[in-house]
Design an enzyme around this catalytic site. Structure first.
Site, mmCIF file in Angstrom:
data_model
loop_
_atom_site.group_PDB
_atom_site.id
_atom_site.type_symbol
_atom_site.label_atom_id
_atom_site.label_comp_id
_atom_site.label_asym_id
_atom_site.label_seq_id
_atom_site.Cartn_x
_atom_site.Cartn_y
_atom_site.Cartn_z
ATOM 1 N N LYS A 194 -25.108 -27.678 5.912
ATOM 2 C CA LYS A 194 -24.759 -26.229 5.951
ATOM 3 C C LYS A 194 -24.603 -25.759 4.092
ATOM 4 O O LYS A 194 -24.266 -25.856 3.711
ATOM 5 C CB LYS A 194 -23.035 -26.288 6.661
ATOM 6 C CG LYS A 194 -22.301 -24.509 6.582
ATOM 7 C CD LYS A 194 -20.847 -24.513 7.275
ATOM 8 C CE LYS A 194 -20.141 -23.071 7.513
ATOM 9 N NZ LYS A 194 -19.381 -23.210 7.546
ATOM 10 N N ARG A 204 -17.313 -13.956 9.554
ATOM 11 C CA ARG A 204 -15.780 -14.032 9.412
ATOM 12 C C ARG A 204 -15.182 -12.193 9.204
ATOM 13 O O ARG A 204 -13.965 -12.454 9.253
ATOM 14 C CB ARG A 204 -16.757 -13.925 7.199
ATOM 15 C CG ARG A 204 -16.816 -15.342 7.139
ATOM 16 C CD ARG A 204 -16.484 -15.742 5.430
ATOM 17 N NE ARG A 204 -17.996 -17.135 5.490
ATOM 18 C CZ ARG A 204 -18.279 -16.688 4.117
ATOM 19 N NH1 ARG A 204 -18.337 -15.922 3.000
ATOM 20 N NH2 ARG A 204 -19.158 -18.261 4.429
ATOM 21 N N LYS A 216 -18.325 -20.041 -1.616
ATOM 22 C CA LYS A 216 -18.560 -21.330 -0.809
ATOM 23 C C LYS A 216 -19.350 -22.183 -1.459
ATOM 24 O O LYS A 216 -19.636 -23.330 -1.385
ATOM 25 C CB LYS A 216 -18.325 -20.993 0.378
ATOM 26 C CG LYS A 216 -17.539 -20.659 1.267
ATOM 27 C CD LYS A 216 -17.191 -20.525 2.749
ATOM 28 C CE LYS A 216 -15.829 -20.239 3.480
ATOM 29 N NZ LYS A 216 -15.822 -20.472 4.912
ATOM 30 N N GLU A 232 -27.149 -35.534 2.809
ATOM 31 C CA GLU A 232 -26.418 -35.055 3.711
ATOM 32 C C GLU A 232 -26.599 -35.564 4.824
ATOM 33 O O GLU A 232 -25.227 -36.675 5.596
ATOM 34 C CB GLU A 232 -26.495 -33.505 4.043
ATOM 35 C CG GLU A 232 -25.405 -33.428 2.586
ATOM 36 C CD GLU A 232 -24.341 -32.557 2.174
ATOM 37 O OE1 GLU A 232 -23.294 -33.904 3.378
ATOM 38 O OE2 GLU A 232 -23.568 -32.732 1.947
ATOM 39 N N LYS A 247 -27.749 -25.361 9.253
ATOM 40 C CA LYS A 247 -27.354 -23.976 9.871
ATOM 41 C C LYS A 247 -27.174 -23.162 8.252
ATOM 42 O O LYS A 247 -26.297 -23.620 7.154
ATOM 43 C CB LYS A 247 -25.446 -23.868 10.225
ATOM 44 C CG LYS A 247 -24.428 -22.592 9.796
ATOM 45 C CD LYS A 247 -23.226 -23.070 10.456
ATOM 46 C CE LYS A 247 -22.367 -21.758 10.861
ATOM 47 N NZ LYS A 247 -21.289 -21.917 10.162
ATOM 48 N N SER A 273 -23.492 -15.915 12.928
ATOM 49 C CA SER A 273 -23.648 -14.239 13.506
ATOM 50 C C SER A 273 -24.989 -13.489 12.840
ATOM 51 O O SER A 273 -25.252 -12.310 13.848
ATOM 52 C CB SER A 273 -22.194 -13.847 13.015
ATOM 53 O OG SER A 273 -22.254 -14.769 11.696
ATOM 54 N N TYR A 312 -25.380 -16.928 20.235
ATOM 55 C CA TYR A 312 -24.367 -16.080 20.749
ATOM 56 C C TYR A 312 -25.710 -15.542 22.113
ATOM 57 O O TYR A 312 -24.750 -14.352 22.051
ATOM 58 C CB TYR A 312 -24.162 -14.565 19.660
ATOM 59 C CG TYR A 312 -23.202 -15.184 18.468
ATOM 60 C CD1 TYR A 312 -22.354 -15.469 18.872
ATOM 61 C CD2 TYR A 312 -23.644 -16.271 16.956
ATOM 62 C CE1 TYR A 312 -20.758 -16.611 18.009
ATOM 63 C CE2 TYR A 312 -22.722 -16.773 16.435
ATOM 64 C CZ TYR A 312 -21.583 -16.701 16.488
ATOM 65 O OH TYR A 312 -20.852 -17.724 16.126
#
Ligand code: PBG
Length: 322
Positions: A194, A204, A216, A232, A247, A273, A312
């Protein structure tokens, strides 16, 4: 010329026969945003066509999707500011509207696949995925909260837990908490690679979950890095992840391919998004053919190696090919 590649493109029938990649509604997980007000419905400004829905409306949306062949959903709560605190206590309160809604959803649609998100950001007053102390994101202390959150979600009967927080060791920690409490059958779809991405902006907005300060980058990955995704992924596999997720999807198709080539676990990709918003905006302006661009986008993600696509576009795609 004895080889003429155009022969295999000469008609719709032949083209269909030699088509290498097919996207179907069974590839999809449709993200949904849950409002506390059971009959509420508020469109997300930066995601035209996507609504934050109260439970009653959300149940209807799930029903409509199920009849279209979209049967998997990732439900995110829109948490009013007044419920947020430093330690994200609502995230593991079994009486919170989100956890109660999950039980109801599973009761109404036992055959649907319901996924949940594990991270502190919608619930904590700092808007970070972990606990914050003196401006630092605490790792090991956060695991305890993530474990409680995952357990509270599992107790509602959901199918897949999606740790999206990027704390070290969280997959193993959550696996152990789930197993210790009899939830061996609850799956973990780890947000393996990610990235610290600009493409989460509209999400958000939808959840009002942006970090109150800082960014982040100390936990989400650097967009410049590919090989780090292998570290990871190794850890997630070792810790018991059932799915590995990349992602965002579009700017990271190489990472999807890399994980597909190196792991036997199913690979998921989150078509986020901001990726949705870009296509919608250009489509609404008449700058591109939205439907075709959507199908091409989803094909690219599948072709890169994704077995599962969180998108979406799920319902629109299903309507287009009904
Ligand atoms: C929560 C979470 C985020 C997304 C999914 N889970 C936001 C973030 O990490 O900042 C983004 C999804 C999207 O943009 O569609 N940690």
């Amino acid at each position: 010329m004895n080889i003429r590649p155009r022969r295999n493109r000469k008609s719709e029938g032949v083209r269909r026969m030699v088509e290498e990649t097919k996207v179907t509604t069974s590839d999809f997980i449709f993200p949904l945003f849950l409002l506390e007000d059971a009959n509420g419905s508020i469109e997300v400004d930066s995601m035209p066509g996507i609504y934050r829905l109260g439970l009653e409306k959300l149940l209807k949306e799930i029903e409509a999707c199920m009849t279209l062949g979209v049967t998997a959903f990732d439900v995110f709560p829109v948490v009013p500011e007044s419920y947020k605190d430093k330690t994200a206590t609502k995230s593991y309160d079994p009486n919170f509207f989100y956890q109660k809604a999950l039980s109801r959803i599973k009761k109404e649609f036992p055959e649907a696949v319901i996924m949940t998100d594990v991270a502190l950001d919608p619930y904590n007053s700092d808007g970070h995925d972990g606990l914050v102390k003196d401006g630092k994101i605490l790792n090991d202390e956060t695991l305890e909260v993530l474990g409680k959150m995952a357990l509270a979600q599992a107790q509602t009967g959901i199918d897949i837990i999606g740790p999206s927080d990027m704390m070290d060791g969280r997959v193993g920690y959550i696996r152990e908490v789930l197993d210790d409490n009899g939830f061996q059958d609850v799956s973990i779809m780890s947000y393996t690679a990610k990235y610290a991405s600009a493409f989460y902006g509209p999400f958000r907005d939808a959840l009002d979950s942006a970090p109150k300060s800082g960014d982040k980058k100390t936990y989400q990955m650097n967009p410049a890095n590919q090989r780090e995704a292998l570290i990871e992924a190794d850890l997630d596999v070792e810790e018991g992840a059932d799915f590995l997720m990349v992602k965002p999807a579009l700017a990271y198709l190489d990472v999807i391919k890399l994980l597909k080539d190196n792991y036997a676990q199913p690979i998921a990709a989150y078509n986020v998004s901001g990726e949705y918003a870009m296509l919608k905006a250009a489509g609404q302006k008449g700058w591109l053919d939205y439907d075709r661009a959507m199908v091409e986008t989803l094909l690219s993600i599948k072709r890169a190696g994704a077995d599962v696509i969180l998108t979406y576009h799920a319902k629109e795609f299903a309507q287009l090919f009904r």
